[in-house]
Design a protein around this motif. Structure first.
Motif, PDB file in Angstrom:
ATOM      1  N   PHE A  52      91.815  18.053 -27.756  1.00  0.00           N
ATOM      2  CA  PHE A  52      93.259  17.989 -27.990  1.00  0.00           C
ATOM      3  C   PHE A  52      93.421  17.696 -29.490  1.00  0.00           C
ATOM      4  O   PHE A  52      92.650  16.885 -30.037  1.00  0.00           O
ATOM      5  N   HIS A 102     105.403  19.570 -31.971  1.00  0.00           N
ATOM      6  CA  HIS A 102     105.512  18.300 -31.250  1.00  0.00           C
ATOM      7  C   HIS A 102     106.992  17.924 -31.168  1.00  0.00           C
ATOM      8  O   HIS A 102     107.862  18.752 -31.486  1.00  0.00           O
ATOM      9  N   TRP A 123     110.760  15.302 -19.983  1.00  0.00           N
ATOM     10  CA  TRP A 123     111.336  14.234 -19.166  1.00  0.00           C
ATOM     11  C   TRP A 123     112.813  13.963 -19.415  1.00  0.00           C
ATOM     12  O   TRP A 123     113.428  13.238 -18.653  1.00  0.00           O
TER      13      TRP A 123
END
Ligand code: FHN
Length: 676
Positions: free
Chosen positions: A33, A102, A213
């Motif tokens: 990652f 991001h 979320w």
């Protein structure tokens, strides 16, 4: 063993093609990652405030206009895609997942849809292009992480509450935002365009979504985005964070309509494997995903390799993170860990790649992975705690042994049968400090005489409780409830078992009339239900106390004095559109119709707690996405006190409470059962 209810992650369009798509990924087991972007320049510090990382624009409250000044400072002159890929490859990693975007919205590639990208920096090179080409040259699968949450795009919602209207001061893309009304549907179009272009240009093996979320992102967007990925590249794999049914950091999906091909536990390893479920644990090497110059708390190579083994023994993948420095180099500790991991993988990689989960529930001395080879199976025995006598007991394995070999020395060793067990003679001094691995080859597929699983909703009960005992098909299960170990004369399990009194249930597997496993046991306790309160509340619904505040965990609302009150019918948030930086304390009484043991299921985003008669029944506190936890309490017929505490910081908000007597499916509490 109490078996949690888990619906295997669904795979929309699960077909043989889905199985084909996943083949390389299941073989790989181990990936890198990479979290890299403008935030890396700040190295975790802003105006003297430290401890930040990739979230620094949010956690240090950096206004967008100030953050955009970083564009002119991003110039990682030491970035060398081939060097990065070689370090991953030499560490035994088979794929790389890098942040194309991001949460700060910055694109590490040449986006045709915004100037908020790497081409607007002095570096002016397409990092995804260079890295994807280096991966291709070196035979590593290139993948991308793409955040749905976007703190920069003018149409993204919700805005950060701390930044007020300052988001309008963004100068990138030269938009006049002074009177601009964000339109989320335009953001979704931007997101879909970027995702499609990334897939078309760089051909990632995995689209790794994140930041799903916040309550603006819904299944109505998630499933179409998943379908767009597959329409653009039918072979691509997409994680479960494309949709909205991920269970917090546990990362698994508990909804059968969810889109996504694999679960994503984060910074955690599931307690057991999940047969038929694809999942990948992502984890930092230190404490941060993005670069933090002061974070030297790196896991040891031994810890990392043992985590890789543990994950593979449960049938999962391991995505291990690097947070590169702003100059394009990896932190020294990361380089060192990768080198040492590679040394172990060079000798033992066959015990990880292409393996599947252990056939054993647990092993006292370590872990096991397995690989089918024709009519035989190779069991890889990873020994963390070598037995002092050098005799490695492989418990309850019925298969005929063919051979045993130490991977480090490549030398055969002895293997023989002792009753239900096989024994492997460990050779001296092999395998080093991390773990010693043996390849045990057996005839056929493993037949393991595991101790039976005891499946029950609760070991504490008021009324008689039904219990299931489960073992391999060929096994006969015998049990006792008087505390003695089961023998060939004990009762045989015939499909249903009812426990009526306090006792210790012991169960054991038998084969051809002989005990072939250890004993599993659970202490059952018949409990007295909590007596009802001798009051009859008059008013329907609950008292609700409303608080304002910025918390990372629940305060003691009971003792807080600064709040508003109102009445509300049930444990719900439906009455409040805002739901940020706020807390709630619901108080009242619940009417119980029959004395029984009751299970409560409390779901919330962020934290929550359930109290009944002053006893903490469910603690679901903390900063997390929508997550549910359960608890149980024995209650007598009549009225009982009930209270729920809940808070939300920012982003998504969620609260629901279900209950049900043992043996029944928990359901929402009817309004009529609540008074105060
Ligand atoms: O907020 C992100 C975080 O920055 C990081 O990217 C991790 C890695 O999966 N995911 C989110 C936190 O759950």
């Amino acid at each position: 063993m109490l078996i949690p209810t888990l619906i295997a992650i669904s795979m929309i369009g699960q077909t043989s093609r889905a199985q084909d798509r996943m083949a390389w990924w299941r073989e790989a087991r181990f990936g890198m990652f990479i979290h890299w972007g403008l935030y890396s320049i700040l190295a975790g510090e802003w105006n003297g405030s430290k401890g930040h990382a990739e979230w620094i624009r949010e956690t240090a409250h950096i206004p967008v206009a100030e953050y955009e000044r970083l564009l002119n400072r991003f110039n990682p002159v030491k970035f060398d895609a081939d060097a990065w890929v070689k370090m991953a490859k030499d560490a035994g990693m088979k794929y790389i997942v890098i942040t194309s975007k991001h949460h700060d919205g910055f694109n590490l590639w040449d986006s045709p849809y915004t100037e908020w990208d790497v081409m607007s920096t002095p570096f002016h090179r397409d990092i995804l292009k260079e890295l994807s080409e280096a991966c291709k040259r070196q035979g590593i699968v290139f993948c991308t992480y793409h955040s749905i949450m976007d703190w920069h795009h003018p149409d993204y919602l919700p805005k950060r509450s701390w930044e007020g209207e300052s988001w309008r001061q963004s100068t990138v893309d030269h938009l006049d935002l002074s009177n601009y009304n964000p339109d989320y549907s335009k953001f979704v179009e931007y997101l879909r365009n970027e995702v499609r272009t990334i897939i078309q240009r760089y051909h990632p093996g995995v689209m790794w979504f994140d930041g799903e979320w916040e309550n603006t992102w819904t299944h109505a967007f998630g499933k179409p985005l998943y379908e767009l990925c597959l329409k653009t590249d039918p072979n691509i794999i997409v994680n479960n964070r494309v949709d909205v049914f991920r269970e917090g950091m546990e990362g698994m999906t508990s909804n059968d309509k969810a889109a996504g091909d694999f679960g994503t536990p984060e910074q955690t390893i599931p307690a057991t494997g999940m047969p038929g479920v694809d999942w990948e644990t992502c984890m930092t090497m230190n404490n941060n995903w993005g670069y933090n110059a002061e974070d030297h708390n790196f896991k040891s190579t031994k810890e990392i390799v043992r985590m890789l083994i543990d994950i593979a023994s449960k049938g999962g993948n391991y995505l291990l993170n690097i947070g590169p420095r702003p100059d394009g180099t990896f932190p020294d500790e990361s380089v060192q860990r990768l080198k040492e991991i590679g040394q172990w993988m060079k000798i033992n990689g066959e015990s990880i790649y292409g393996t599947s989960a252990s056939p054993f529930k647990s092993l006292a001395w370590g872990r096991c992975t397995q690989k089918r080879t024709g009519g035989q199976t190779t069991l890889y025995l990873h020994v963390f705690e070598p037995p002092k006598d050098g005799r490695l007991i492989v418990p309850g394995l019925a298969n005929k042994p063919v051979s045993a070999r130490a991977l480090s020395s490549r030398r055969d060793t002895k293997v023989w049968r002792e009753g239900p067990d096989l024994v492997v003679q460990m050779a001296d001094g092999t395998g080093g400090d991390i773990c010693t691995t043996y390849a045990l080859r057996i005839e056929g597929a493993p037949i393991v005489f595991d101790a039976p699983e005891i499946i029950t909703e609760s070991s504490r009960f008021v009324n008689p409780v039904h219990v299931k005992l489960k073992a391999n098909p060929q096994i006969e299960i015998r049990y006792t409830t008087d505390g003695s170990d089961p023998d060939v004369h004990s009762k045989r399990f015939d499909g249903d078992l009812v426990i009526r009194e306090t006792c210790t249930l012991k169960a054991r597997s038998f084969h051809n009339g002989k005990p072939v496993s250890g004993v599993s046991q659970i202490a059952f306790e018949k409990v007295k239900p909590r007596p009802a309160k001798d009051v009859v509340p008059q008013k329907p619904g609950l008292e609700l106390r409303l608080f304002e505040g910025d918390w990372n965990k629940l305060p003691e609302f009971y003792f807080e004095t600064n709040f508003r009150t109102k009445e509300i019918a049930n444990f719900t948030l439906a009455d409040d559109p805002k739901k940020e930086y706020c807390g709630r304390f619901y108080l009242g009484m619940i009417s119980i119709e029959d004395s029984d043991m009751y299970r409560f299921v409390l779901r919330s985003d962020d934290g929550s707690r359930l109290w009944v008669d002053g006893e903490l029944v469910v603690d679901n506190d903390g900063l997390h996405a929508s997550l549910e936890k359960t608890g149980a309490i024995a209650l007598a017929k009549g009225w009982h006190q009930i209270a729920v505490e809940w808070f939300n910081k920012t982003g998504g908000a969620d609260l629901s409470l279900k209950m049900g007597a043992l043996g029944s499916e928990p359901k929402p509490i009817p309004d009529g059962m609540l008074r105060h």
